[in-house]
Write a protein that holds these residues in place. Sequence first.
Motif, PDB file in Angstrom:
ATOM      1  N   ASP A  59       0.841  -1.196   0.000  1.00  0.00           N
ATOM      2  CA  ASP A  59       0.000   0.000   0.000  1.00  0.00           C
ATOM      3  C   ASP A  59       0.874   1.243   0.000  1.00  0.00           C
ATOM      4  OD1 ASP A  59      -2.404  -1.352  -0.002  1.00  0.00           O
ATOM      5  OD2 ASP A  59      -2.830  -1.044   2.136  1.00  0.00           O
ATOM      6  N   ARG A  60       0.412   2.265  -0.695  1.00  0.00           N
ATOM      7  CA  ARG A  60       1.126   3.540  -0.725  1.00  0.00           C
ATOM      8  C   ARG A  60       0.323   4.531   0.095  1.00  0.00           C
ATOM      9  NH1 ARG A  60       5.097   3.492  -4.063  1.00  0.00           N
ATOM     10  NH2 ARG A  60       5.128   5.666  -4.678  1.00  0.00           N
ATOM     11  N   ILE A  61       1.017   5.203   1.012  1.00  0.00           N
ATOM     12  CA  ILE A  61       0.371   6.198   1.860  1.00  0.00           C
ATOM     13  C   ILE A  61       1.122   7.515   1.753  1.00  0.00           C
ATOM     14  CG2 ILE A  61      -0.559   4.469   3.442  1.00  0.00           C
ATOM     15  CD1 ILE A  61       1.655   5.191   5.425  1.00  0.00           C
ATOM     16  N   ARG A  62       0.437   8.607   2.064  1.00  0.00           N
ATOM     17  CA  ARG A  62       1.062   9.929   2.082  1.00  0.00           C
ATOM     18  C   ARG A  62       1.089  10.414   3.525  1.00  0.00           C
ATOM     19  NH1 ARG A  62      -2.214  13.611  -0.685  1.00  0.00           N
ATOM     20  NH2 ARG A  62      -3.896  12.156  -0.366  1.00  0.00           N
ATOM     21  N   ILE A  63       2.180  11.020   3.914  1.00  0.00           N
ATOM     22  CA  ILE A  63       2.382  11.481   5.287  1.00  0.00           C
ATOM     23  C   ILE A  63       2.834  12.933   5.244  1.00  0.00           C
ATOM     24  CG2 ILE A  63       3.645  11.059   7.437  1.00  0.00           C
ATOM     25  CD1 ILE A  63       4.253   8.273   5.702  1.00  0.00           C
ATOM     26  N   THR A  64       2.263  13.754   6.122  1.00  0.00           N
ATOM     27  CA  THR A  64       2.682  15.146   6.218  1.00  0.00           C
ATOM     28  C   THR A  64       3.689  15.280   7.347  1.00  0.00           C
ATOM     29  OG1 THR A  64       0.513  15.859   5.427  1.00  0.00           O
ATOM     30  CG2 THR A  64       1.895  17.520   6.481  1.00  0.00           C
ATOM     31  N   LEU A  65       4.924  15.621   7.008  1.00  0.00           N
ATOM     32  CA  LEU A  65       6.001  15.775   7.978  1.00  0.00           C
ATOM     33  C   LEU A  65       6.401  17.241   8.108  1.00  0.00           C
ATOM     34  CD1 LEU A  65       8.332  12.844   6.817  1.00  0.00           C
ATOM     35  CD2 LEU A  65       6.817  12.870   8.814  1.00  0.00           C
ATOM     36  N   PRO A  66       6.773  17.673   9.324  1.00  0.00           N
ATOM     37  CA  PRO A  66       7.289  19.042   9.462  1.00  0.00           C
ATOM     38  C   PRO A  66       8.533  19.222   8.588  1.00  0.00           C
ATOM     39  CG  PRO A  66       7.065  17.959  11.620  1.00  0.00           C
ATOM     40  CD  PRO A  66       6.799  16.931  10.570  1.00  0.00           C
ATOM     41  N   ILE A  67       8.785  20.433   8.161  1.00  0.00           N
ATOM     42  CA  ILE A  67       9.948  20.805   7.337  1.00  0.00           C
ATOM     43  C   ILE A  67       9.846  20.216   5.932  1.00  0.00           C
ATOM     44  CG2 ILE A  67      12.484  20.737   7.081  1.00  0.00           C
ATOM     45  CD1 ILE A  67      11.515  22.474   9.430  1.00  0.00           C
ATOM     46  N   VAL A  68       9.615  18.921   5.826  1.00  0.00           N
ATOM     47  CA  VAL A  68       9.672  18.199   4.560  1.00  0.00           C
ATOM     48  C   VAL A  68       8.390  18.339   3.742  1.00  0.00           C
ATOM     49  CG1 VAL A  68      10.024  15.915   3.541  1.00  0.00           C
ATOM     50  CG2 VAL A  68      11.244  16.544   5.619  1.00  0.00           C
ATOM     51  N   GLY A  69       7.248  18.388   4.414  1.00  0.00           N
ATOM     52  CA  GLY A  69       5.963  18.422   3.724  1.00  0.00           C
ATOM     53  C   GLY A  69       5.417  17.019   3.512  1.00  0.00           C
ATOM     54  N   VAL A  70       4.678  16.845   2.437  1.00  0.00           N
ATOM     55  CA  VAL A  70       4.037  15.552   2.167  1.00  0.00           C
ATOM     56  C   VAL A  70       5.030  14.614   1.486  1.00  0.00           C
ATOM     57  CG1 VAL A  70       2.163  14.383   0.938  1.00  0.00           C
ATOM     58  CG2 VAL A  70       1.759  16.619   1.984  1.00  0.00           C
ATOM     59  N   VAL A  71       5.162  13.414   2.062  1.00  0.00           N
ATOM     60  CA  VAL A  71       6.005  12.376   1.459  1.00  0.00           C
ATOM     61  C   VAL A  71       5.143  11.154   1.168  1.00  0.00           C
ATOM     62  CG1 VAL A  71       8.152  13.136   2.546  1.00  0.00           C
ATOM     63  CG2 VAL A  71       6.741  11.448   3.685  1.00  0.00           C
ATOM     64  N   THR A  72       5.473  10.480   0.109  1.00  0.00           N
ATOM     65  CA  THR A  72       4.793   9.234  -0.241  1.00  0.00           C
ATOM     66  C   THR A  72       5.676   8.083   0.204  1.00  0.00           C
ATOM     67  OG1 THR A  72       3.788  10.290  -2.164  1.00  0.00           O
ATOM     68  CG2 THR A  72       3.815   7.888  -2.136  1.00  0.00           C
ATOM     69  N   GLY A  84       5.868  -0.688   8.818  1.00  0.00           N
ATOM     70  CA  GLY A  84       7.184  -0.218   8.398  1.00  0.00           C
ATOM     71  C   GLY A  84       7.060   0.306   6.988  1.00  0.00           C
ATOM     72  N   CYS A  85       7.550   1.505   6.746  1.00  0.00           N
ATOM     73  CA  CYS A  85       7.398   2.144   5.441  1.00  0.00           C
ATOM     74  C   CYS A  85       8.740   2.598   4.890  1.00  0.00           C
ATOM     75  CB  CYS A  85       6.497   3.371   5.560  1.00  0.00           C
ATOM     76  SG  CYS A  85       4.816   3.010   6.057  1.00  0.00           S
ATOM     77  N   GLN A  86       8.839   2.547   3.581  1.00  0.00           N
ATOM     78  CA  GLN A  86      10.008   3.085   2.886  1.00  0.00           C
ATOM     79  C   GLN A  86       9.544   4.297   2.097  1.00  0.00           C
ATOM     80  OE1 GLN A  86      12.144   0.278   0.487  1.00  0.00           O
ATOM     81  NE2 GLN A  86      13.232   1.875  -0.621  1.00  0.00           N
ATOM     82  N   PHE A  87      10.241   5.434   2.278  1.00  0.00           N
ATOM     83  CA  PHE A  87       9.878   6.643   1.553  1.00  0.00           C
ATOM     84  C   PHE A  87      10.192   6.482   0.072  1.00  0.00           C
ATOM     85  CE2 PHE A  87      11.078   8.809   5.749  1.00  0.00           C
ATOM     86  CZ  PHE A  87       9.787   8.701   6.242  1.00  0.00           C
ATOM     87  N   GLU A  88       9.311   7.025  -0.759  1.00  0.00           N
ATOM     88  CA  GLU A  88       9.521   6.973  -2.205  1.00  0.00           C
ATOM     89  C   GLU A  88      10.810   7.685  -2.593  1.00  0.00           C
ATOM     90  OE1 GLU A  88       7.007   9.353  -5.164  1.00  0.00           O
ATOM     91  OE2 GLU A  88       6.190   7.315  -5.294  1.00  0.00           O
ATOM     92  N   THR A  89      11.052   8.807  -1.948  1.00  0.00           N
ATOM     93  CA  THR A  89      12.280   9.579  -2.159  1.00  0.00           C
ATOM     94  C   THR A  89      12.899   9.854  -0.803  1.00  0.00           C
ATOM     95  OG1 THR A  89      11.289  10.659  -4.087  1.00  0.00           O
ATOM     96  CG2 THR A  89      13.227  11.716  -3.126  1.00  0.00           C
ATOM     97  N   ALA A  90      14.169   9.569  -0.662  1.00  0.00           N
ATOM     98  CA  ALA A  90      14.844   9.803   0.615  1.00  0.00           C
ATOM     99  C   ALA A  90      14.823  11.289   0.963  1.00  0.00           C
ATOM    100  CB  ALA A  90      16.291   9.306   0.544  1.00  0.00           C
ATOM    101  N   ILE A  91      14.766  11.575   2.259  1.00  0.00           N
ATOM    102  CA  ILE A  91      14.809  12.945   2.745  1.00  0.00           C
ATOM    103  C   ILE A  91      16.272  13.390   2.768  1.00  0.00           C
ATOM    104  CG2 ILE A  91      14.329  14.445   4.717  1.00  0.00           C
ATOM    105  CD1 ILE A  91      12.149  12.360   5.537  1.00  0.00           C
ATOM    106  N   ASP A  92      16.559  14.555   2.201  1.00  0.00           N
ATOM    107  CA  ASP A  92      17.945  15.022   2.209  1.00  0.00           C
ATOM    108  C   ASP A  92      18.389  15.255   3.659  1.00  0.00           C
ATOM    109  OD1 ASP A  92      18.096  18.198   2.756  1.00  0.00           O
ATOM    110  OD2 ASP A  92      16.255  17.710   1.660  1.00  0.00           O
ATOM    111  N   LEU A  93      19.669  15.061   3.936  1.00  0.00           N
ATOM    112  CA  LEU A  93      20.161  15.073   5.314  1.00  0.00           C
ATOM    113  C   LEU A  93      19.940  16.388   6.043  1.00  0.00           C
ATOM    114  CD1 LEU A  93      23.405  12.923   5.214  1.00  0.00           C
ATOM    115  CD2 LEU A  93      21.155  12.339   6.130  1.00  0.00           C
ATOM    116  N   ALA A  94      20.104  17.519   5.376  1.00  0.00           N
ATOM    117  CA  ALA A  94      19.889  18.807   6.045  1.00  0.00           C
ATOM    118  C   ALA A  94      18.441  18.917   6.525  1.00  0.00           C
ATOM    119  CB  ALA A  94      20.238  19.955   5.111  1.00  0.00           C
ATOM    120  N   SER A  95      17.498  18.583   5.664  1.00  0.00           N
ATOM    121  CA  SER A  95      16.079  18.621   6.041  1.00  0.00           C
ATOM    122  C   SER A  95      15.773  17.573   7.104  1.00  0.00           C
ATOM    123  CB  SER A  95      15.190  18.383   4.822  1.00  0.00           C
ATOM    124  OG  SER A  95      15.368  19.392   3.861  1.00  0.00           O
TER     125      SER A  95
END
Length: 106
Positions: A59-72, A84-95
Amino acid sequence: MPKAMQNLAFSDVRREDRDEVYFRVKGFGPDARDLPLLIVNISPHGMMSRCDAPLDIGDRIRITLPIVGVVTSEVRWSLGGRIGCQFETAIDLASYYELLAIMVRD
């Protein structure tokens, strides 16, 4: 071996350790309905959270995270009210470090 257990074993092979947090976020399930989540641990590539809704592996879900915004993210395993979920795109380290600072502060 049941499919859920096979994927659980696979999901334990991670790129890096997870950071322990206890942070509530708003998500949206595959049916676009509200999906309240409690993130228990997170990394730039994924997370584990508590979830009352029944979700299936893949299943694919969307999550709203602070700083980053919506991630799939894709559900990699689901067991006993946890996912346990794997992000579609990794969050850059600074963010990620800014996000983590907010999650552990609250």
